[in-house]
Write a protein that holds these residues in place. Structure first.
Motif, short mmCIF file in Angstrom:
data_model
loop_
_atom_site.label_atom_id
_atom_site.label_comp_id
_atom_site.label_asym_id
_atom_site.label_seq_id
_atom_site.Cartn_x
_atom_site.Cartn_y
_atom_site.Cartn_z
N ASP A 48 11.54 3.77 -17.82
CA ASP A 48 11.17 3.04 -16.60
C ASP A 48 11.97 3.49 -15.39
OD1 ASP A 48 9.15 1.49 -17.73
OD2 ASP A 48 10.57 -0.02 -18.42
N GLY A 49 12.15 4.79 -15.24
CA GLY A 49 12.81 5.35 -14.08
C GLY A 49 14.30 5.53 -14.22
N ILE A 50 14.89 5.00 -15.27
CA ILE A 50 16.33 5.15 -15.53
C ILE A 50 16.52 6.33 -16.47
CG2 ILE A 50 18.44 4.06 -16.35
CD1 ILE A 50 17.20 2.75 -13.86
N ILE A 51 17.21 7.37 -16.00
CA ILE A 51 17.38 8.59 -16.78
C ILE A 51 18.78 8.62 -17.39
CG2 ILE A 51 17.48 11.11 -16.71
CD1 ILE A 51 15.33 11.05 -14.57
N THR A 52 18.82 8.77 -18.73
CA THR A 52 20.06 8.86 -19.48
C THR A 52 20.09 10.22 -20.19
OG1 THR A 52 20.00 6.48 -19.88
CG2 THR A 52 21.51 7.77 -21.24
N ALA A 53 21.24 10.89 -20.14
CA ALA A 53 21.30 12.25 -20.70
C ALA A 53 22.52 12.45 -21.56
CB ALA A 53 21.29 13.27 -19.57
N HIS A 54 22.39 13.38 -22.49
CA HIS A 54 23.52 13.83 -23.30
C HIS A 54 23.37 15.32 -23.52
CE1 HIS A 54 26.80 13.68 -26.22
NE2 HIS A 54 26.08 14.51 -26.96
N LYS A 55 24.45 16.07 -23.32
CA LYS A 55 24.42 17.52 -23.52
C LYS A 55 25.83 17.99 -23.86
CE LYS A 55 24.80 18.32 -18.51
NZ LYS A 55 24.17 18.99 -17.35
N ASP A 56 25.89 19.13 -24.56
CA ASP A 56 27.20 19.66 -24.93
C ASP A 56 27.02 21.08 -25.46
OD1 ASP A 56 29.92 19.79 -25.32
OD2 ASP A 56 30.03 17.89 -26.41
N VAL A 57 28.15 21.75 -25.64
CA VAL A 57 28.15 23.08 -26.26
C VAL A 57 27.95 22.92 -27.76
CG1 VAL A 57 29.57 25.10 -26.72
CG2 VAL A 57 29.64 24.02 -24.46
N GLY A 58 27.10 23.75 -28.34
CA GLY A 58 26.87 23.70 -29.77
C GLY A 58 25.40 23.74 -30.13
N LEU A 59 25.12 23.80 -31.41
CA LEU A 59 23.75 23.81 -31.91
C LEU A 59 23.18 22.40 -31.87
CD1 LEU A 59 24.24 26.12 -35.03
CD2 LEU A 59 23.38 26.79 -32.78
N VAL A 60 21.85 22.30 -31.93
CA VAL A 60 21.17 21.01 -31.82
C VAL A 60 21.70 19.99 -32.83
CG1 VAL A 60 18.94 19.84 -32.01
CG2 VAL A 60 19.11 22.02 -30.79
N PRO A 61 21.80 20.33 -34.13
CA PRO A 61 22.28 19.30 -35.08
C PRO A 61 23.75 18.96 -34.92
CG PRO A 61 21.96 21.40 -36.19
CD PRO A 61 21.38 21.56 -34.82
N ASP A 62 24.52 19.82 -34.24
CA ASP A 62 25.93 19.53 -34.00
C ASP A 62 26.12 18.61 -32.80
OD1 ASP A 62 26.65 21.22 -36.11
OD2 ASP A 62 26.68 22.98 -34.79
N VAL A 63 25.27 18.78 -31.79
CA VAL A 63 25.40 17.99 -30.56
C VAL A 63 24.75 16.61 -30.72
CG1 VAL A 63 24.72 17.88 -28.11
CG2 VAL A 63 25.56 20.03 -29.10
N PHE A 64 23.67 16.54 -31.51
CA PHE A 64 22.91 15.28 -31.64
C PHE A 64 22.93 14.78 -33.07
CE2 PHE A 64 21.04 17.40 -27.95
CZ PHE A 64 21.10 16.37 -27.02
N ASN A 65 23.31 13.53 -33.22
CA ASN A 65 23.14 12.82 -34.48
C ASN A 65 22.39 11.52 -34.19
OD1 ASN A 65 25.05 10.94 -33.48
ND2 ASN A 65 26.74 12.16 -34.32
N ARG A 66 22.17 10.72 -35.19
CA ARG A 66 21.36 9.52 -34.99
C ARG A 66 22.00 8.55 -33.99
NH1 ARG A 66 16.24 8.76 -35.03
NH2 ARG A 66 16.76 7.90 -33.01
N ASP A 67 23.33 8.46 -34.02
CA ASP A 67 24.00 7.56 -33.08
C ASP A 67 23.79 8.01 -31.63
OD1 ASP A 67 24.94 5.98 -35.10
OD2 ASP A 67 26.92 6.92 -35.21
N VAL A 68 23.90 9.31 -31.40
CA VAL A 68 23.70 9.84 -30.04
C VAL A 68 22.26 9.60 -29.59
CG1 VAL A 68 23.67 11.92 -28.61
CG2 VAL A 68 25.53 11.55 -30.25
N LEU A 69 21.31 9.86 -30.47
CA LEU A 69 19.91 9.65 -30.12
C LEU A 69 19.63 8.18 -29.85
CD1 LEU A 69 18.20 12.07 -32.67
CD2 LEU A 69 18.52 12.45 -30.23
N ASP A 70 20.24 7.30 -30.63
CA ASP A 70 20.06 5.86 -30.41
C ASP A 70 20.61 5.44 -29.05
OD1 ASP A 70 18.79 5.51 -32.81
OD2 ASP A 70 20.58 4.82 -33.88
N LYS A 71 21.73 6.03 -28.64
CA LYS A 71 22.32 5.70 -27.35
C LYS A 71 21.44 6.17 -26.19
CE LYS A 71 27.12 5.62 -28.90
NZ LYS A 71 28.45 6.28 -28.84
#
Length: 474
Positions: A48-71
Motif C-alpha cells: 500500500d505504498g510503503i516500501i520495505t527493503a533488505h539487501k546484502d552481499v552474498g548469495l540469495v539463500p545466504d542473504v534471505f531466510n524465512r525470518d528476513v522474508l517475514d520482516k
C-alpha cells in the motif's frame, strides 16, 4: 577462480493486485536468476505504498531466510536483484534494488546493464548539487528519474524523459507506490521478459524466473519499450522503439540459463548450434568430445553430433564450492581449480580429446584445465571455443576490459595453443556466432569480437568502471 567473463546482474518485479507473499515470489525468482550475479542481492516489497527493503552481499539463500522474508511482509508489489559488479565496488552499499525517497513518494529501482555516459551524467549532476551514495551507474538512473518526476505528470513519463539522456545498456524494473514499470534500452542489449500468473504481472531478466513461479511467458519487452503494470492492467509506451536491436550475443553463448528462451530462441539449442558450427569450421580426428561445465556442455553435444565423434563426460564439477572459496595466493587458487573441477579419468585416458569451452579471456585457467586432462592421461587435447576471440572491451555490462588483458590481443592462435598446452585451437567465427540463435527476433552486438559497436562508445573506459573486473587468474 575461473577464466570466465561475468554479466552484471538479473532483475525481477511482480505486480499482484491482491495482497500476497510477493517477497517469497521474488526470492524464488532470484534463486532462478542466481547465475547472473553472485556478489549481492536484494528485495524491496511495496505494501500500500510503503516500501520495505533488505539487501546484502552474498548469495540469495545466504542473504534471505524465512525470518528476513517475514520482516519484509506481504504486499502488492516486489522488486528483486542479483548483482555482479562491472561498475562500482562489491559492497552492501552498491547492492540493489536502490530505494529512493523523494518529494513525490518512494521508488525502488533494479538495473541490469551499463551506461556509456554514466560518468558524464554523474559529473553534471554533482555540479548541480547532487550527492551520490554509491559508485554504480544505477544510482545515476535513479537520480535522473526522481528529478524528472518533479515536473513529469507520472512516473512513466519521468522514465521516458530519462531515456532521452541515458545511453548504453539498461533493462530496468522500477516500483513506485502504485505502479511497476519495466524499461529496456533502444538497442535491447540485455534481455527482459513479461510473464503472467493468475492475474499478476511479472518482469524478469530471463524466462527461467517465470518457470520457477509457474508463470506463463507473455512476451519480451521490446527494445526501447516502457511497460507499465498497475490496477488497470498492462500498457506500453513505445516512443523509444524502432532502432536496430543489438542483443549481446553472449547471452546465448554463456550468460543465460540453458532452459531460458530469449527473444523467441532457445538458449540450449543456440549453444548446441554453436558447437555444430565449430565442428564444421574446425574439424579434427579425435576419440571423445567433452565440455567444460556448465556452458560448454551444450556446445560439446552439438560438436559431437555434427562431427560424429562420441560425446562424453570429461569433468565432474563440485557444485558446493562458491565464490567465497576464492583464495588470495596463486598456489591456493591453483588448488581451488582442482577442487572445483575433477577429471573423469576413465573417459579420457589414452584418448584424443576435443575440449569445448565458451570463451578464453586471459588463458590462465584454460591452461590449468588442459593440464588436468593431460595428467589424467589424455594423449591429445584439441580446444574448441564456442565464441570468437575477445579483441575489444565491452561497454554494456560485461566485464571484458582493456585489450592488454585479453590473450587474443597479445598472441596469435598458434601462440595461444602453445601457451595453454593444447595440440590445436579453434574459435567460432563472428559470422556464425550471429547465426546460433535461430529464430531470435533481434539483431546482435558483437563489438567485443570485431570492434563494431551499435552505438558510439567512449574513447576509453573511465578508470572507475574497472574497479571489479575479471577475477584474478581467469
Amino acid at each position: 577462480m575461473f577464466d570466465n567473463i561475468h554479466e552484471e546482474c538479473g532483475v525481477f518485479g511482480i505486480y499482484e493486485p491482491q495482497t500476497a507473499d510477493v517477497a517469497a515470489s521474488a526470492y524464488y525468482a532470484l534463486y532462478a536468476l542466481q547465475h547472473r550475479g553472485q556478489e549481492s542481492c536484494g528485495i524491496a516489497v511495496n505494501d500500500d505504498g510503503i516500501i520495505t527493503a533488505h539487501k546484502d552481499v552474498g548469495l540469495v539463500p545466504d542473504v534471505f531466510n524465512r525470518d528476513v522474508l517475514d520482516k519484509l511482509g506481504k504486499g502488492q508489489m516486489a522488486v528483486g536483484h542479483v548483482r555482479y559488479s562491472t561498475t562500482g565496488s562489491s559492497s552492501r552499499t552498491n547492492a540493489q534494488p536502490l530505494v529512493v525517497r523523494h518529494i513525490k513518494g518512494t521508488m525502488a529501482l533494479a538495473h541490469n546493464g551499463s551506461l556509456v555516459n554514466a560518468q558524464q551524467l554523474r559529473d553534471k549532476l554533482e555540479l548541480s548539487g547532487a550527492i551520490f551514495h554509491t559508485t554504480n551507474d544505477s544510482e545515476v538512473i535513479a537520480y535522473m528519474v526522481t528529478r524528472n518526476r518533479i515536473s513529469a505528470g507520472s512516473i512513466e513519463e519521468a522514465v521516458e524523459q530519462t531515456m532521452d539522456d541515458i545511453k548504453g545498456a539498461y533493462s530496468l524494473v522500477i516500483m513506485s507506490p502504485k505502479k511497476l514499470i519495466a524499461a529496456r534500452d533502444p538497442q535491447g542489449f540485455r534481455p527482459l521478459v513479461i510473464g503472467e500468473l493468475n492475474g499478476s504481472f511479472i518482469f524478469a531478466s530471463e524466462s527461467c524466473a517465470l518457470d520457477s513461479l509457474g508463470a506463463h511467458y507473455v512476451r519480451d519487452v521490446e527494445a526501447g519499450e516502457i511497460v507499465v503494470a498497475d490496477k488497470s492492467g498492462l500498457r506500453s509506451i513505445r516512443t523509444h522503439c524502432g532502432q536496430k536491436s543489438s542483443m549481446c550475443v553472449f547471452e546465448f553463448v554463456y550468460f543465460a540459463r540453458p532452459d531460458s528462451v530469449i527473444e523467441g530462441a532457445s538458449v540450449h539449442l543456440a549453444r548446441q548450434r554453436a558447437g555444430a558450427y565449430l565442428a564444421l569450421e574446425h574439424p579434427v580426428q579425435a576419440d571423445i568430445v567433452v565440455g567444460v561445465p556448465d556452458s560448454g556442455l551444450d556446445a560439446a553435444m552439438g560438436y559431437a553430433r555434427q562431427s560424429g565423434i562420441p560425446y562424453g563426460i570429461g569433468f565432474i564439477k563440485n557444485r558446493y564450492v562458491g565464490r567465497t572459496f576464492i583464495q588470495p595466493t596463486q598456489a591456493q587458487r591453483e588448488r581451488a581449480v582442482r577442487i572445483k573441477l575433477n577429471v573423469l579419468a576413465a573417459n579420457v585416458k589414452g584418448k584424443r580429446v576435443v575440449l569445448i569451452d565458451d570463451s578464453i579471456v586471459r588463458g590462465t585457467t584454460s591452461g590449468k584445465i588442459v593440464a588436468l586432462l593431460r595428467d589424467a592421461g589424455a594423449c591429445e587435447v584439441h580446444m574448441r571455443i564456442s565464441s570468437p576471440p575477445f579483441m575489444n572491451p565491452c561497454y554494456f555490462g560485461t566485464d571484458i576490459d582493456s585489450r592488454d588483458k585479453l590473450i587474443a590481443c597479445r598472441m596469435s592462435q598458434e601462440e595461444i595453443a602453445k601457451e595453454i598446452g593444447v595440440d590445436s585451437i579453434g574459435y567460432l567465427s563472428v559470422d556464425n556466432v550471429k547465426k546460433i540463435a535461430e529464430g531470435a527476433k533481434c539483431g546482435f552486438c558483437v563489438g567485443c569480437f570485431n570492434g563494431e559497436y551499435p552505438i558510439e562508445v567512449p574513447a576509453e573506459m573511465p578508470k572507475s568502471c574497472f574497479e571489479n573486473k575479471i577475477s584474478e587468474g581467469k
